[in-house]
Design a protein around this motif. Structure first.
Motif, PDB file in Angstrom:
ATOM      1  N   PHE A  16       0.737  -1.080  -0.086  1.00 54.25           N
ATOM      2  CA  PHE A  16       0.369  -0.081   0.067  1.00 54.25           C
ATOM      3  C   PHE A  16       0.953   1.407  -0.108  1.00 54.25           C
ATOM      4  O   PHE A  16       1.836   1.251   0.419  1.00 54.25           O
ATOM      5  CB  PHE A  16      -0.777  -0.280   1.666  1.00 54.25           C
ATOM      6  CG  PHE A  16      -2.252  -1.178   1.877  1.00 54.25           C
ATOM      7  CD1 PHE A  16      -2.873  -1.745   0.024  1.00 54.25           C
ATOM      8  CD2 PHE A  16      -2.816  -0.940   2.664  1.00 54.25           C
ATOM      9  CE1 PHE A  16      -3.386  -2.193   0.134  1.00 54.25           C
ATOM     10  CE2 PHE A  16      -3.971  -1.702   2.368  1.00 54.25           C
ATOM     11  CZ  PHE A  16      -4.285  -2.376   1.436  1.00 54.25           C
ATOM     12  N   SER A  17       0.726   2.421  -0.436  1.00 53.27           N
ATOM     13  CA  SER A  17       0.545   4.211  -0.577  1.00 53.27           C
ATOM     14  C   SER A  17       0.398   4.221   0.916  1.00 53.27           C
ATOM     15  O   SER A  17      -0.403   3.530   1.166  1.00 53.27           O
ATOM     16  CB  SER A  17       0.868   4.980  -1.305  1.00 53.27           C
ATOM     17  OG  SER A  17      -0.667   4.776  -1.086  1.00 53.27           O
ATOM     18  N   ARG A  18       0.879   5.254   1.791  1.00 50.53           N
ATOM     19  CA  ARG A  18       0.821   5.535   3.127  1.00 50.53           C
ATOM     20  C   ARG A  18      -0.523   6.473   2.657  1.00 50.53           C
ATOM     21  O   ARG A  18      -1.594   5.925   3.665  1.00 50.53           O
ATOM     22  CB  ARG A  18       1.614   6.677   3.291  1.00 50.53           C
ATOM     23  CG  ARG A  18       1.220   7.675   4.543  1.00 50.53           C
ATOM     24  CD  ARG A  18       2.366   8.462   4.710  1.00 50.53           C
ATOM     25  NE  ARG A  18       4.297   7.447   5.101  1.00 50.53           N
ATOM     26  CZ  ARG A  18       4.761   6.994   6.100  1.00 50.53           C
ATOM     27  NH1 ARG A  18       3.846   7.051   6.321  1.00 50.53           N
ATOM     28  NH2 ARG A  18       5.621   6.631   5.636  1.00 50.53           N
ATOM     29  N   SER A  19      -0.590   6.958   1.719  1.00 50.17           N
ATOM     30  CA  SER A  19      -2.890   7.186   1.525  1.00 50.17           C
ATOM     31  C   SER A  19      -3.554   6.180   1.410  1.00 50.17           C
ATOM     32  O   SER A  19      -4.636   6.476   1.790  1.00 50.17           O
ATOM     33  CB  SER A  19      -2.750   8.403   0.102  1.00 50.17           C
ATOM     34  OG  SER A  19      -2.542   7.449  -0.746  1.00 50.17           O
ATOM     35  N   THR A  20      -3.150   4.985   0.716  1.00 51.79           N
ATOM     36  CA  THR A  20      -3.977   4.160   0.613  1.00 51.79           C
ATOM     37  C   THR A  20      -4.392   3.696   1.797  1.00 51.79           C
ATOM     38  O   THR A  20      -5.448   3.134   2.461  1.00 51.79           O
ATOM     39  CB  THR A  20      -3.488   3.388  -0.402  1.00 51.79           C
ATOM     40  OG1 THR A  20      -3.696   3.105  -1.673  1.00 51.79           O
ATOM     41  CG2 THR A  20      -4.202   1.928  -0.069  1.00 51.79           C
ATOM     42  N   LEU A  21      -3.731   3.143   3.182  1.00 52.02           N
ATOM     43  CA  LEU A  21      -3.387   3.097   4.355  1.00 52.02           C
ATOM     44  C   LEU A  21      -4.439   3.977   5.392  1.00 52.02           C
ATOM     45  O   LEU A  21      -5.565   3.566   6.030  1.00 52.02           O
ATOM     46  CB  LEU A  21      -1.845   3.344   5.126  1.00 52.02           C
ATOM     47  CG  LEU A  21      -1.721   2.954   6.411  1.00 52.02           C
ATOM     48  CD1 LEU A  21      -2.181   0.999   6.849  1.00 52.02           C
ATOM     49  CD2 LEU A  21      -0.897   2.336   6.970  1.00 52.02           C
ATOM     50  N   SER A  22      -3.774   5.351   5.109  1.00 57.77           N
ATOM     51  CA  SER A  22      -4.501   6.034   5.834  1.00 57.77           C
ATOM     52  C   SER A  22      -6.157   6.080   5.535  1.00 57.77           C
ATOM     53  O   SER A  22      -7.087   6.633   5.941  1.00 57.77           O
ATOM     54  CB  SER A  22      -4.460   7.524   5.428  1.00 57.77           C
ATOM     55  OG  SER A  22      -2.972   7.583   5.503  1.00 57.77           O
TER      56      SER A  22
END
Length: 73
Positions: A16-22
């Motif tokens: 995941f990217s950081r934004s997807t995790l968020s």
């Protein structure tokens, strides 16, 4: 005993990217909630693995979408 991982390690594990995790944390009630140890966000790997196992596979989701489209027509 619970196994905890840092957010950066979880990003690599899930791809995941950081934004997807968020987004998952904010919008998916089934996604494991982070705990904070000091100021570091950590995730329980057992909960993450259970979440992954409970998610439909891509092929299953595609089949369900195709079936839904067939029934809707």
């Amino acid at each position: 005993m619970a196994r905890y991982t840092k957010a950066n390690e979880l990003l690599a594990y899930l791809g995941f990217s950081r934004s997807t995790l968020s987004r998952h944390i904010a919008n998916d009630p089934t996604f494991p909630r982070p705990i904070f140890i000091g100021r570091t966000r950590r995730f329980d790997l057992d909960q993450v693995e259970a979440w992954l196992a409970a998610r439909p596979t891509t092929a299953t989701a595609a089949n369900e979408n195709a079936r839904g489209a067939t029934h809707a027509a």
